[in-house]
Design a protein around this motif. Structure first.
Motif, PDB file in Angstrom:
ATOM      1  N   THR A 263      50.981  44.702  47.016  1.00  0.00           N
ATOM      2  CA  THR A 263      51.010  44.153  48.366  1.00  0.00           C
ATOM      3  C   THR A 263      50.668  42.665  48.355  1.00  0.00           C
ATOM      4  OG1 THR A 263      48.690  44.643  48.804  1.00  0.00           O
ATOM      5  CG2 THR A 263      50.283  46.390  49.267  1.00  0.00           C
ATOM      6  N   LYS A 264      50.783  42.059  49.522  1.00  0.00           N
ATOM      7  CA  LYS A 264      50.487  40.635  49.657  1.00  0.00           C
ATOM      8  C   LYS A 264      49.030  40.328  49.339  1.00  0.00           C
ATOM      9  CE  LYS A 264      50.914  36.779  52.919  1.00  0.00           C
ATOM     10  NZ  LYS A 264      51.304  36.380  54.307  1.00  0.00           N
ATOM     11  N   ILE A 265      48.124  41.191  49.781  1.00  0.00           N
ATOM     12  CA  ILE A 265      46.710  40.938  49.535  1.00  0.00           C
ATOM     13  C   ILE A 265      46.385  41.092  48.048  1.00  0.00           C
ATOM     14  CG2 ILE A 265      46.070  43.322  50.107  1.00  0.00           C
ATOM     15  CD1 ILE A 265      43.945  40.112  50.540  1.00  0.00           C
ATOM     16  N   ASP A 266      47.011  42.039  47.375  1.00  0.00           N
ATOM     17  CA  ASP A 266      46.802  42.193  45.935  1.00  0.00           C
ATOM     18  C   ASP A 266      47.205  40.916  45.202  1.00  0.00           C
ATOM     19  OD1 ASP A 266      46.018  45.122  45.313  1.00  0.00           O
ATOM     20  OD2 ASP A 266      47.712  45.363  46.666  1.00  0.00           O
ATOM     21  N   ASN A 267      48.352  40.396  45.565  1.00  0.00           N
ATOM     22  CA  ASN A 267      48.841  39.173  44.940  1.00  0.00           C
ATOM     23  C   ASN A 267      47.931  37.984  45.240  1.00  0.00           C
ATOM     24  OD1 ASN A 267      51.082  37.613  43.565  1.00  0.00           O
ATOM     25  ND2 ASN A 267      51.111  36.616  45.570  1.00  0.00           N
ATOM     26  N   SER A 268      47.430  37.905  46.476  1.00  0.00           N
ATOM     27  CA  SER A 268      46.544  36.805  46.862  1.00  0.00           C
ATOM     28  C   SER A 268      45.251  36.837  46.059  1.00  0.00           C
ATOM     29  CB  SER A 268      46.239  36.870  48.360  1.00  0.00           C
ATOM     30  OG  SER A 268      47.384  36.621  49.127  1.00  0.00           O
ATOM     31  N   VAL A 269      44.693  38.032  45.886  1.00  0.00           N
ATOM     32  CA  VAL A 269      43.454  38.179  45.124  1.00  0.00           C
ATOM     33  C   VAL A 269      43.658  37.735  43.678  1.00  0.00           C
ATOM     34  CG1 VAL A 269      41.838  39.862  44.140  1.00  0.00           C
ATOM     35  CG2 VAL A 269      42.460  39.985  46.561  1.00  0.00           C
ATOM     36  N   ASN A 270      44.719  38.218  43.049  1.00  0.00           N
ATOM     37  CA  ASN A 270      44.973  37.884  41.647  1.00  0.00           C
ATOM     38  C   ASN A 270      45.270  36.395  41.460  1.00  0.00           C
ATOM     39  OD1 ASN A 270      44.605  40.558  40.872  1.00  0.00           O
ATOM     40  ND2 ASN A 270      46.777  41.056  41.036  1.00  0.00           N
ATOM     41  N   THR A 271      46.024  35.834  42.383  1.00  0.00           N
ATOM     42  CA  THR A 271      46.355  34.410  42.293  1.00  0.00           C
ATOM     43  C   THR A 271      45.120  33.540  42.450  1.00  0.00           C
ATOM     44  OG1 THR A 271      48.600  34.778  43.149  1.00  0.00           O
ATOM     45  CG2 THR A 271      47.712  32.543  43.320  1.00  0.00           C
ATOM     46  N   ALA A 272      44.282  33.865  43.430  1.00  0.00           N
ATOM     47  CA  ALA A 272      43.077  33.074  43.680  1.00  0.00           C
ATOM     48  C   ALA A 272      42.122  33.122  42.490  1.00  0.00           C
ATOM     49  CB  ALA A 272      42.381  33.566  44.940  1.00  0.00           C
TER      50      ALA A 272
ATOM     51  N   GLU B  44      37.312  34.524  18.027  1.00  0.00           N
ATOM     52  CA  GLU B  44      35.955  34.761  17.560  1.00  0.00           C
ATOM     53  C   GLU B  44      35.830  34.354  16.098  1.00  0.00           C
ATOM     54  OE1 GLU B  44      34.733  38.732  18.343  1.00  0.00           O
ATOM     55  OE2 GLU B  44      35.264  38.684  20.469  1.00  0.00           O
ATOM     56  N   CYS B  45      35.014  33.327  15.858  1.00  0.00           N
ATOM     57  CA  CYS B  45      34.745  32.855  14.501  1.00  0.00           C
ATOM     58  C   CYS B  45      33.463  32.041  14.535  1.00  0.00           C
ATOM     59  CB  CYS B  45      35.905  32.029  13.959  1.00  0.00           C
ATOM     60  SG  CYS B  45      36.135  30.437  14.783  1.00  0.00           S
ATOM     61  N   SER B  46      32.943  31.695  13.377  1.00  0.00           N
ATOM     62  CA  SER B  46      31.671  30.975  13.315  1.00  0.00           C
ATOM     63  C   SER B  46      31.766  29.577  13.900  1.00  0.00           C
ATOM     64  CB  SER B  46      31.197  30.895  11.866  1.00  0.00           C
ATOM     65  OG  SER B  46      32.172  30.220  11.064  1.00  0.00           O
ATOM     66  N   ASP B  47      32.968  29.013  13.936  1.00  0.00           N
ATOM     67  CA  ASP B  47      33.144  27.651  14.424  1.00  0.00           C
ATOM     68  C   ASP B  47      33.931  27.607  15.737  1.00  0.00           C
ATOM     69  OD1 ASP B  47      32.684  24.889  14.089  1.00  0.00           O
ATOM     70  OD2 ASP B  47      34.759  24.610  13.420  1.00  0.00           O
ATOM     71  N   CYS B  48      34.047  28.734  16.410  1.00  0.00           N
ATOM     72  CA  CYS B  48      34.816  28.798  17.656  1.00  0.00           C
ATOM     73  C   CYS B  48      33.893  28.706  18.865  1.00  0.00           C
ATOM     74  CB  CYS B  48      35.594  30.110  17.740  1.00  0.00           C
ATOM     75  SG  CYS B  48      36.879  30.299  16.495  1.00  0.00           S
ATOM     76  N   PRO B  49      34.347  28.093  19.944  1.00  0.00           N
ATOM     77  CA  PRO B  49      33.563  28.150  21.184  1.00  0.00           C
ATOM     78  C   PRO B  49      33.508  29.586  21.694  1.00  0.00           C
ATOM     79  CG  PRO B  49      35.753  27.285  21.619  1.00  0.00           C
ATOM     80  CD  PRO B  49      35.625  27.388  20.127  1.00  0.00           C
ATOM     81  N   VAL B  50      32.435  29.924  22.372  1.00  0.00           N
ATOM     82  CA  VAL B  50      32.276  31.278  22.922  1.00  0.00           C
ATOM     83  C   VAL B  50      32.879  31.301  24.316  1.00  0.00           C
ATOM     84  CG1 VAL B  50      30.651  33.069  23.596  1.00  0.00           C
ATOM     85  CG2 VAL B  50      30.184  31.646  21.587  1.00  0.00           C
ATOM     86  N   ILE B  51      33.943  32.056  24.494  1.00  0.00           N
ATOM     87  CA  ILE B  51      34.638  32.109  25.786  1.00  0.00           C
ATOM     88  C   ILE B  51      34.804  33.565  26.202  1.00  0.00           C
ATOM     89  CG2 ILE B  51      36.677  31.416  27.093  1.00  0.00           C
ATOM     90  CD1 ILE B  51      37.231  29.347  24.884  1.00  0.00           C
ATOM     91  N   GLN B  52      34.231  33.916  27.341  1.00  0.00           N
ATOM     92  CA  GLN B  52      34.310  35.281  27.850  1.00  0.00           C
ATOM     93  C   GLN B  52      34.658  35.250  29.332  1.00  0.00           C
ATOM     94  OE1 GLN B  52      30.422  36.820  27.005  1.00  0.00           O
ATOM     95  NE2 GLN B  52      30.759  36.963  24.797  1.00  0.00           N
ATOM     96  N   VAL B  53      35.749  35.887  29.680  1.00  0.00           N
ATOM     97  CA  VAL B  53      36.187  35.971  31.070  1.00  0.00           C
ATOM     98  C   VAL B  53      36.292  37.444  31.457  1.00  0.00           C
ATOM     99  CG1 VAL B  53      38.001  35.432  32.743  1.00  0.00           C
ATOM    100  CG2 VAL B  53      37.475  33.809  30.901  1.00  0.00           C
ATOM    101  N   SER B  54      35.594  37.833  32.506  1.00  0.00           N
ATOM    102  CA  SER B  54      35.647  39.213  32.983  1.00  0.00           C
ATOM    103  C   SER B  54      35.824  39.190  34.497  1.00  0.00           C
ATOM    104  CB  SER B  54      34.354  39.950  32.612  1.00  0.00           C
ATOM    105  OG  SER B  54      34.383  41.280  33.103  1.00  0.00           O
ATOM    106  N   ILE B  55      37.008  39.556  34.944  1.00  0.00           N
ATOM    107  CA  ILE B  55      37.322  39.511  36.372  1.00  0.00           C
ATOM    108  C   ILE B  55      38.077  40.774  36.780  1.00  0.00           C
ATOM    109  CG2 ILE B  55      37.398  36.983  36.547  1.00  0.00           C
ATOM    110  CD1 ILE B  55      40.442  37.157  36.239  1.00  0.00           C
ATOM    111  N   PRO B  56      38.009  41.129  38.062  1.00  0.00           N
ATOM    112  CA  PRO B  56      38.797  42.279  38.532  1.00  0.00           C
ATOM    113  C   PRO B  56      40.255  41.893  38.718  1.00  0.00           C
ATOM    114  CG  PRO B  56      37.536  41.345  40.336  1.00  0.00           C
ATOM    115  CD  PRO B  56      37.125  40.597  39.109  1.00  0.00           C
ATOM    116  N   THR B  57      41.132  42.839  38.491  1.00  0.00           N
ATOM    117  CA  THR B  57      42.563  42.654  38.733  1.00  0.00           C
ATOM    118  C   THR B  57      43.028  43.685  39.753  1.00  0.00           C
ATOM    119  OG1 THR B  57      42.987  41.826  36.491  1.00  0.00           O
ATOM    120  CG2 THR B  57      44.873  42.697  37.710  1.00  0.00           C
ATOM    121  N   ALA B  58      43.671  43.212  40.823  1.00  0.00           N
ATOM    122  CA  ALA B  58      44.206  44.116  41.838  1.00  0.00           C
ATOM    123  C   ALA B  58      45.503  44.727  41.311  1.00  0.00           C
ATOM    124  CB  ALA B  58      44.441  43.363  43.135  1.00  0.00           C
TER     125      ALA B  58
END
Length: 249
Positions: A52-61, A34-48
Motif C-alpha cells: 500500500t501507499k503507507i507501506d511504501n512511505s514508511v520504507n522510503t522514509a 567484518e574484519c579487523s580493519d573494517c569500520p563497524v556498521i550495523q543497521v537494524s530497521i523495520p521493513t513494511a
C-alpha cells in the motif's frame, strides 16, 4: 440451544473478520564488512511488507534517513543503504590512508523501533550512534510520524491544529516539570534555549505514554545533560492534535 450456538458462532466470526489496522513490519538487518580493519556498521530497521501507499512511505522514509546518516560522499548521492554503507567505509579508508598512524575504528549503529500505532497514526523512532574519532561519538534520534489514512509522512507542523498554541501549553508543562517559575527566563536554571525563549524541539513523536518532545544533546542543554525529553499524555493535548489519537484509555 441450537439458536444460542448459532448466535455465538456469528459473534465469534464477526470478531475474527475484524480488520487488523496494524502494518506488517519485519526486522531487517544490514551490516558492513567484518574484519579487523573494517569500520563497524550495523543497521537494524523495520521493513513494511505490504504493497500500500503507507507501506511504501514508511520504507522510503526509513531508507532516506539511514542514507542521510551514513553517506559521506556529498558529490555522489547514494540510492540504497548498501551504497551509503560503502560511502561511510570509503571515507574511513581514505582517512586511514592519509593518516597511517590513525588507530581509531569508526562505528555506525542505527536502530529503528515502532513506538506507536493505531488506525490513524504510525510512529517509528530511529536511533543512531556515530563515532568517527575524537573524544566521543554522537548519538541522535529521529521520530518519523505517518498518517496511515493519507499514506504519507507528517511534518512536525502537521501534527497540530495550532502549533503556537501547543508550544505555549508545552512551555507550561516544561516549566512545571523543571521547576522554572513562570516569571523567570527559561534559561534561569541552566538550560540553553537560543534567545532565552522556549521553543519546540525538532523531534516530536507519538509513544504509548503520550506525545514526546525530544531535545537532542546540545539542543537546549550541555552534552553532559544528554537528551532532554518531555512526554505529555494524549488526554491533555487532544484539542491541539490534527490527527485524532485512538489511544487505549
Amino acid at each position: 440451544m441450537k439458536t444460542r450456538i448459532i448466535c455465538l458462532s456469528v459473534l465469534l466470526l464477526s470478531f475474527g473478520c475484524k480488520k487488523d489496522h496494524r502494518l506488517t513490519l519485519e526486522p531487517t538487518s544490514i551490516t558492513g564488512n567484518e574484519c579487523s580493519d573494517c569500520p563497524v556498521i550495523q543497521v537494524s530497521i523495520p521493513t513494511a511488507l505490504g504493497k500500500t501507499k503507507i507501506d511504501n512511505s514508511v520504507n522510503t522514509a526509513l531508507r532516506e534517513e539511514v542514507i542521510a546518516i551514513l553517506n559521506f560522499d556529498e558529490e555522489t548521492a547514494a540510492s540504497t543503504i548498501e551504497n551509503a554503507i560503502s560511502s561511510f567505509s570509503a571515507a574511513y579508508y581514505d582517512l586511514k590512508e592519509k593518516y597511517t598512524d590513525e588507530s581509531t575504528t569508526w562505528e555506525a549503529k542505527i536502530e529503528g523501533n515502532l513506538t506507536y500505532e493505531d488506525e490513524n497514526i504510525l510512529t517509528i523512532k530511529l536511533d543512531s550512534y556515530l563515532f568517527t574519532g575524537g573524544a566521543h561519538g554522537y548519538s541522535t534520534s529521529r521520530f518519523l510520524n505517518f498518517d496511515k489514512k493519507k499514506g504519507q509522512e507528517l511534518e512536525r507542523s502537521e501534527l497540530f491544529k495550532d502549533m503556537d498554541a501547543f508550544q505555549d501549553f508545552a512551555e507550561e508543562k516544561f516549566r512545571l516539570r523543571e521547576q522554572i517559575p513562570e516569571t523567570d527566563p527559561i534559561n534561569s536554571t541552566g538550560f540553553m534555549f537560543e534567545g532565552d525563549s522556549f521553543y519546540l524541539p525538532q523531534n516530536i513523536g507519538y509513544t504509548q505514554n503520550g506525545l514526546q518532545l525530544f531535545y537532542e544533546q546540545y539542543e537546549v542543554a550541555s552534552y553532559a545533560d544528554g537528551p532532554i525529553t518531555l512526554t505529555i499524555p494524549y488526554l491533555e493535548i487532544e484539542k491541539f492534535m490534527q490527527v485524532p489519537v485512538k489511544q487505549v484509555r
